[in-house]
Design an enzyme around this catalytic site. Structure first.
Site, PDB file in Angstrom:
ATOM      1  N   ASN A   1       0.866  -1.181   0.000  1.00 50.72           N
ATOM      2  CA  ASN A   1       0.000   0.000   0.000  1.00 50.72           C
ATOM      3  C   ASN A   1       0.897   1.223   0.000  1.00 50.72           C
ATOM      4  OD1 ASN A   1      -2.267   1.613   0.144  1.00 50.72           O
ATOM      5  ND2 ASN A   1      -2.529   1.376   2.354  1.00 50.72           N
TER       6      ASN A   1
ATOM      7  N   ASP B   1      -5.734  -4.222  10.409  1.00 49.97           N
ATOM      8  CA  ASP B   1      -5.875  -3.581   9.100  1.00 49.97           C
ATOM      9  C   ASP B   1      -5.500  -2.105   9.202  1.00 49.97           C
ATOM     10  OD1 ASP B   1      -6.253  -3.931   6.412  1.00 49.97           O
ATOM     11  OD2 ASP B   1      -8.369  -3.380   6.454  1.00 49.97           O
TER      12      ASP B   1
END
Length: 418
Positions: free
Chosen positions: A96, A306
């Site tokens: 990411n 997360d």
């Protein structure tokens, strides 16, 4: 650093000292003595903490930091500090970032950044080049460099044949394919769970069907190809049923859930607070109940934070325009330990995920390398913005009551206290 942990309750079901309150002496990075009353040697630091409990070091298998490319969200150096102070000694670092983790050179860069720190970084490589969902990335080379799995983070793969080929190819080196459960065509432009709340608020909804169709598709592909498949951050009751059925057939499928989807429903959306804009979207209490049952019966293999820091410029916007994501390293343990209990929670952030990703599982006994999380289960408090250690402050837990406290961690001969 040599340290003596005084009056620590040891929580490790594999250890002969499980649930005993003892002193633990750590010298040269290894546990040298465990006994009722140890005198601190001259060259060590004595640590006394209220109601201290220690367990094997926690592993969060879904973490984003931003670097390289988005250092304004979180640098790796600062992210490691956040993880260590939050009790985590190992993290699975998502692709990411920019450039994406789609080559062995980026994997090597990420691995190098954690050398000499208290947190081991395990990169998760992109499944496809630049995570575009078009061409398979250099999976074998990345695994040889240290990548533990392959995933296009938060991007549902439209091309079913690509997942099929990935599952077939990775069998030659026992690679783990991850497929984010979202059918982009069904999800459309949805920003929240499709249901009563989305209708009342006038926000575009993403139906549970978008997740469940993708899960069903990927399970059919797995049954056809063989291989190893992991489905990250499931969020619906039907997904639990589908994966349970697949496991009963003997398929090598695992799945995870984020702490957010075990504790927060879409009822929180009424304030239009973008901190609750998360992918997958927050669902209903019915879904939470099914996910919790899936955790308890073993259908859901592990829990992640997360953790996804988002800078204020991309988060403090009109709800529909804000980026998805919430931080979670700081709040995972204190939001769940009262709900799940230590037996389940510690297993879901240590033994089970470590075994799935093929990482070493430690034990608290004399002679072992010290890899520990330090915490207490006592006390309650309201989680505030000041409790967020991350550079970005986008937490969905602000204002919520939590239980216990994380004191920090010890790993690689480094003690980190919050």
């Amino acid at each position: 650093m040599n340290i003596l942990l005084k009056s620590a309750t040891i929580f490790d079901s594999k250890s002969e000292h499980h649930l005993k309150n003892l002193d633990v002496l750590i010298e040269n990075g290894h546990i040298s003595n465990i006994a009722p009353n140890i005198t601190c040697p001259s060259n060590c630091q004595e640590i006394k903490l209220d109601n201290l409990t220690i367990s094997n070091g926690w592993f969060d298998a879904s973490v984003s930091f931003g670097e390289p490319g988005y250092e304004d969200r979180e640098t790796i150096t600062h992210g490691i500090e956040v993880a260590a102070k939050s009790g985590f000694t190992q993290v699975g670092l998502n692709s990411n970032c920019y450039p994406f983790t789609d080559s062995k050179s980026i994997v090597n860069f990420l691995k190098t950044k954690s050398v000499g720190t208290g947190v081991n970084i395990h990169p998760i490589g992109s499944l496809t080049k630049e995570s575009k969902g078009q061409d398979i990335a250099e999976l074998y080379d990345m695994q040889q460099a240290g990548a533990i799995a392959f995933n296009d983070y938060k991007k549902g793969t439209k091309n079913a044949n690509l997942i099929k080929i990935a599952l077939q190819y990775t069998q030659s080196f026992n690679g783990l394919v991850m497929s984010y459960p979202n059918n982009c065509n069904i999800a459309g432009d949805g920003v929240v769970n499709e249901g009563v709340n989305s209708t009342h608020l006038g926000l575009k909804g993403t139906p549970a069907l978008a997740e469940e169709l993708q899960v069903s598709r990927d399970l059919f592909l797995l049954e056809y190809t063989g291989g190893r498949l992991h489905i990250p951050t499931i969020s619906t009751a039907k997904s639990v049923v589908l994966i349970k059925e697949a496991k009963s057939k003997g398929l090598q499928v695992t799945c995870s859930v984020s702490a957010d989807h075990l504790t927060i429903t879409d009822d929180e959306l009424h304030a239009f607070d973008a901190n609750f804009k998360i992918a997958p979207p927050l669902r209903t209490q019915k879904d939470i109940d099914a996910l919790l049952e899936g955790i308890k019966d073993g259908t859901i293999d592990f829990i992640t934070s997360d953790h996804d820091p988002i800078d204020i410029e991309n988060k403090k916007l009109e709800f529909s325009n804000a980026f998805d994501g919430t931080t979670g390293l700081e709040s995972l343990f204190i939001s769940l330990q009262n709900i799940l209990g230590l037996d389940i929670l510690i297993d879901k952030i240590t033994t089970t995920p470590l075994s799935i990703f093929g990482l070493e599982i430690s034990t608290i006994k004399v002679g072992e390398k010290a890899n520990l999380s330090l915490f207490t289960t006592k006390g309650t408090q309201i989680f505030t913005k000041e409790a967020i250690l991350s550079t970005s402050k986008n937490s969905a837990y602000i204002g919520k009551e939590t239980t216990g406290k994380v004191y920090g961690s010890y790993n690689n001969s480094i003690l980190t206290l919050a």
